[in-house]
Scaffold this motif. Structure first.
Motif, PDB file in Angstrom:
ATOM      1  N   ASN A  88      13.448   0.197 -11.705  1.00 60.03           N
ATOM      2  CA  ASN A  88      13.766  -0.517 -10.467  1.00 60.03           C
ATOM      3  C   ASN A  88      12.541  -0.562  -9.556  1.00 60.03           C
ATOM      4  OD1 ASN A  88      15.734  -1.680  -8.474  1.00 60.03           O
ATOM      5  ND2 ASN A  88      15.156   0.157  -7.354  1.00 60.03           N
ATOM      6  N   THR A  89      11.814   0.549  -9.473  1.00 56.24           N
ATOM      7  CA  THR A  89      10.620   0.608  -8.641  1.00 56.24           C
ATOM      8  C   THR A  89       9.563  -0.374  -9.130  1.00 56.24           C
ATOM      9  OG1 THR A  89      11.037   2.922  -8.091  1.00 56.24           O
ATOM     10  CG2 THR A  89       8.779   2.134  -7.834  1.00 56.24           C
ATOM     11  N   LEU A  90       9.338  -0.421 -10.439  1.00 54.31           N
ATOM     12  CA  LEU A  90       8.351  -1.342 -10.995  1.00 54.31           C
ATOM     13  C   LEU A  90       8.776  -2.794 -10.792  1.00 54.31           C
ATOM     14  CD1 LEU A  90       7.598   0.609 -14.276  1.00 54.31           C
ATOM     15  CD2 LEU A  90       6.016   0.306 -12.365  1.00 54.31           C
ATOM     16  N   ASP A  91      10.053  -3.060 -10.926  1.00 53.04           N
ATOM     17  CA  ASP A  91      10.561  -4.423 -10.750  1.00 53.04           C
ATOM     18  C   ASP A  91      10.297  -4.918  -9.331  1.00 53.04           C
ATOM     19  OD1 ASP A  91      11.940  -6.788 -11.485  1.00 53.04           O
ATOM     20  OD2 ASP A  91      13.788  -6.016 -10.594  1.00 53.04           O
ATOM     21  N   ILE A  92      10.625  -4.091  -8.347  1.00 53.94           N
ATOM     22  CA  ILE A  92      10.451  -4.492  -6.950  1.00 53.94           C
ATOM     23  C   ILE A  92       8.982  -4.518  -6.563  1.00 53.94           C
ATOM     24  CG2 ILE A  92      10.910  -3.824  -4.555  1.00 53.94           C
ATOM     25  CD1 ILE A  92      13.538  -2.546  -5.574  1.00 53.94           C
ATOM     26  N   ASN A  93       8.268  -3.444  -6.846  1.00 48.54           N
ATOM     27  CA  ASN A  93       6.925  -3.278  -6.300  1.00 48.54           C
ATOM     28  C   ASN A  93       5.854  -4.044  -7.060  1.00 48.54           C
ATOM     29  OD1 ASN A  93       8.274  -1.557  -4.607  1.00 48.54           O
ATOM     30  ND2 ASN A  93       7.246   0.300  -5.280  1.00 48.54           N
ATOM     31  N   VAL A  94       6.046  -4.224  -8.368  1.00 47.33           N
ATOM     32  CA  VAL A  94       5.036  -4.945  -9.158  1.00 47.33           C
ATOM     33  C   VAL A  94       5.427  -6.413  -9.314  1.00 47.33           C
ATOM     34  CG1 VAL A  94       3.778  -5.042 -11.335  1.00 47.33           C
ATOM     35  CG2 VAL A  94       4.429  -2.825 -10.381  1.00 47.33           C
ATOM     36  N   LEU A  95       6.576  -6.669  -9.937  1.00 47.82           N
ATOM     37  CA  LEU A  95       6.973  -8.054 -10.164  1.00 47.82           C
ATOM     38  C   LEU A  95       7.285  -8.771  -8.854  1.00 47.82           C
ATOM     39  CD1 LEU A  95       9.165  -7.671 -13.372  1.00 47.82           C
ATOM     40  CD2 LEU A  95       6.754  -8.303 -13.175  1.00 47.82           C
ATOM     41  N   THR A  97       5.868  -8.220  -5.956  1.00 50.17           N
ATOM     42  CA  THR A  97       4.587  -8.548  -5.329  1.00 50.17           C
ATOM     43  C   THR A  97       3.915  -9.727  -6.027  1.00 50.17           C
ATOM     44  OG1 THR A  97       4.266  -6.265  -4.593  1.00 50.17           O
ATOM     45  CG2 THR A  97       2.301  -7.654  -4.745  1.00 50.17           C
ATOM     46  N   ALA A  98       3.938  -9.730  -7.353  1.00 45.01           N
ATOM     47  CA  ALA A  98       3.355 -10.849  -8.099  1.00 45.01           C
ATOM     48  C   ALA A  98       4.053 -12.158  -7.746  1.00 45.01           C
ATOM     49  CB  ALA A  98       3.444 -10.577  -9.600  1.00 45.01           C
ATOM     50  N   ASN A  99       5.361 -12.115  -7.621  1.00 44.98           N
ATOM     51  CA  ASN A  99       6.126 -13.304  -7.261  1.00 44.98           C
ATOM     52  C   ASN A  99       5.722 -13.813  -5.879  1.00 44.98           C
ATOM     53  OD1 ASN A  99       8.342 -15.176  -7.843  1.00 44.98           O
ATOM     54  ND2 ASN A  99       9.437 -14.117  -6.197  1.00 44.98           N
ATOM     55  N   LEU A 100       5.585 -12.893  -4.932  1.00 45.83           N
ATOM     56  CA  LEU A 100       5.198 -13.266  -3.574  1.00 45.83           C
ATOM     57  C   LEU A 100       3.794 -13.859  -3.538  1.00 45.83           C
ATOM     58  CD1 LEU A 100       5.789 -13.190  -0.489  1.00 45.83           C
ATOM     59  CD2 LEU A 100       4.786 -10.898  -0.482  1.00 45.83           C
ATOM     60  N   LEU A 101       2.869 -13.267  -4.285  1.00 43.58           N
ATOM     61  CA  LEU A 101       1.500 -13.775  -4.306  1.00 43.58           C
ATOM     62  C   LEU A 101       1.427 -15.175  -4.919  1.00 43.58           C
ATOM     63  CD1 LEU A 101      -0.292 -10.494  -5.408  1.00 43.58           C
ATOM     64  CD2 LEU A 101      -0.595 -11.641  -3.208  1.00 43.58           C
ATOM     65  N   GLN A 102       2.156 -15.390  -5.988  1.00 45.90           N
ATOM     66  CA  GLN A 102       2.134 -16.709  -6.623  1.00 45.90           C
ATOM     67  C   GLN A 102       2.730 -17.760  -5.687  1.00 45.90           C
ATOM     68  OE1 GLN A 102       0.638 -17.806  -9.195  1.00 45.90           O
ATOM     69  NE2 GLN A 102       1.521 -19.872  -9.270  1.00 45.90           N
ATOM     70  N   ALA A 147       0.288  -3.190  -8.146  1.00 48.89           N
ATOM     71  CA  ALA A 147       0.373  -4.325  -7.218  1.00 48.89           C
ATOM     72  C   ALA A 147      -0.958  -4.557  -6.513  1.00 48.89           C
ATOM     73  CB  ALA A 147       1.487  -4.079  -6.204  1.00 48.89           C
ATOM     74  N   GLU A 148      -1.681  -3.480  -6.204  1.00 48.94           N
ATOM     75  CA  GLU A 148      -3.015  -3.632  -5.615  1.00 48.94           C
ATOM     76  C   GLU A 148      -3.917  -4.470  -6.525  1.00 48.94           C
ATOM     77  OE1 GLU A 148      -3.420   0.732  -3.358  1.00 48.94           O
ATOM     78  OE2 GLU A 148      -4.791   0.169  -4.969  1.00 48.94           O
ATOM     79  N   LYS A 149      -3.886  -4.151  -7.803  1.00 48.24           N
ATOM     80  CA  LYS A 149      -4.766  -4.841  -8.752  1.00 48.24           C
ATOM     81  C   LYS A 149      -4.375  -6.310  -8.894  1.00 48.24           C
ATOM     82  CE  LYS A 149      -5.917  -0.599 -11.227  1.00 48.24           C
ATOM     83  NZ  LYS A 149      -7.252  -0.506 -10.597  1.00 48.24           N
ATOM     84  N   ILE A 150      -3.079  -6.588  -8.775  1.00 49.62           N
ATOM     85  CA  ILE A 150      -2.644  -7.986  -8.806  1.00 49.62           C
ATOM     86  C   ILE A 150      -3.151  -8.717  -7.565  1.00 49.62           C
ATOM     87  CG2 ILE A 150      -0.645  -9.525  -8.863  1.00 49.62           C
ATOM     88  CD1 ILE A 150       0.844  -7.285 -10.382  1.00 49.62           C
ATOM     89  N   CYS A 151      -3.109  -8.061  -6.402  1.00 47.22           N
ATOM     90  CA  CYS A 151      -3.667  -8.659  -5.180  1.00 47.22           C
ATOM     91  C   CYS A 151      -5.144  -8.974  -5.371  1.00 47.22           C
ATOM     92  CB  CYS A 151      -3.485  -7.709  -3.998  1.00 47.22           C
ATOM     93  SG  CYS A 151      -1.800  -7.550  -3.378  1.00 47.22           S
ATOM     94  N   SER A 152      -5.898  -8.018  -5.907  1.00 44.21           N
ATOM     95  CA  SER A 152      -7.323  -8.234  -6.130  1.00 44.21           C
ATOM     96  C   SER A 152      -7.565  -9.392  -7.085  1.00 44.21           C
ATOM     97  CB  SER A 152      -7.964  -6.958  -6.683  1.00 44.21           C
ATOM     98  OG  SER A 152      -7.921  -5.922  -5.740  1.00 44.21           O
TER      99      SER A 152
END
Length: 298
Positions: A88-95, A97-102, A147-152
């Protein structure tokens, strides 16, 4: 008028950012799904308030056109629940964040400020500086560093301006006080008000860098609006006070009645922010000390 969106905007840190932006004259969209285990959510009536999830691409695609700045605070943000339910943590915090950035990229958002965590430093020696290697001790820190690395990547590959904040131990008004996993100062103040013994985890000699939520909100506004060179985007910046204090000292400043309970897995013994990089880049200085704030509360 400048338009901003704050995810997790009805929570502890997010609501202070919403207030700061409104006071600065921004038009603000506040997005929150109210999934956090908080006793209250802080919706500001002057914002456009949306109850929704960062994983909903259709929702974001409808909200983001015309938005200048995104302040991304929404997360599963507590270590113990993350250990219990890592997926659940990975889904919210990683995916999420990626969704928001895209969606931000597609909508032409100018800049995204991402709220990350000092737990990325793990057992690194203090002071913690951004050049230290990550040392993730639990699923929460793994998810935030990912998520940091996805932002970068979105900055380096797509040109989306992102700024990554590693918050140290944020305290202040509206901090959660419900349950055993909320921030330690909130727990202590709740126990003090209830006439209970303060429960110190471990031996209490752990040291933390506590940073005031008002200073954090101010850091977000400055980072979003300040003109900086392109090489500063996609980078990590520590947001702390620049000194630390033991949990025993915090407890004793609140009450003489305290007990010790067993330590927890997945937590570092000490953190301390080196804030040189953020101060020099954005000319920001913390204004509040934790000792002064606690003294005002009690």
């Amino acid at each position: 008028m400048i338009k901003s969106l704050v995810t997790g905007g009805a929570g502890f840190i997010g609501s202070h950012i919403v207030d700061k932006l409104l006071n600065a004259g921004h038009s603000v969209i506040c997005l929150d799904n109210e999934f956090a285990d908080n006793e209250i959510f802080f919706w500001n009536d002057k914002a456009q308030n949306i109850k929704g999830d960062i994983r909903d691409a259709n929702l974001l695609s409808g909200l983001l056109p015309g938005v200048d700045y995104v302040f991304h605070c929404a997360a599963e943000s507590r270590i113990v629940p993350a250990i219990k339910n890592p997926l659940n943590t990975l889904d919210i915090n990683v995916l999420g964040t990626a969704n928001l950035l895209q969606c931000s990229r597609e909508a032409g958002v100018k800049r995204v400020i991402f709220s990350s965590t000092s737990s990325a430093y793990g057992l690194n020696p203090v002071p913690n500086v951004e050049t230290q290697p990550e040392d993730c001790l639990n699923p929460y820190s793994v998810s935030k560093v990912s998520a940091e690395k996805i932002c970068s990547m979105y900055s380096n590959l797509y040109g989306l301006q992102t700024i990554i904040f590693r918050y140290f131990n944020v305290y202040g008004e509206r901090a959660p006080r419900k349950g055993q996993y909320c921030p330690v100062i909130g727990i202590f103040l709740r126990q003090k008000e209830a006439g209970e013994s303060l429960t110190i985890v471990g031996d209490g000699n752990q040291r933390r860098d506590f940073v005031y939520v008002g200073d954090v909100a101010n850091a977000n506004l400055i980072a979003a609006t300040k003109e900086i060179s392109s090489n500063h985007f996609g980078q990590v910046y520590n947001v702390g006070n620049g000194y630390n204090i033991s949990i025993n000292e915090i407890a004793k400043s609140i009450s003489d009645d305290f007990i010790y309970v067993p330590s927890r897995e997945g937590e570092a013994f000490e953190n301390l922010a080196d804030i040189t990089k953020f101060k020099s880049t954005f000319h920001w200085e913390p204004q509040m000390t934790v000792e002064n704030w606690i003294a005002k509360q009690i």
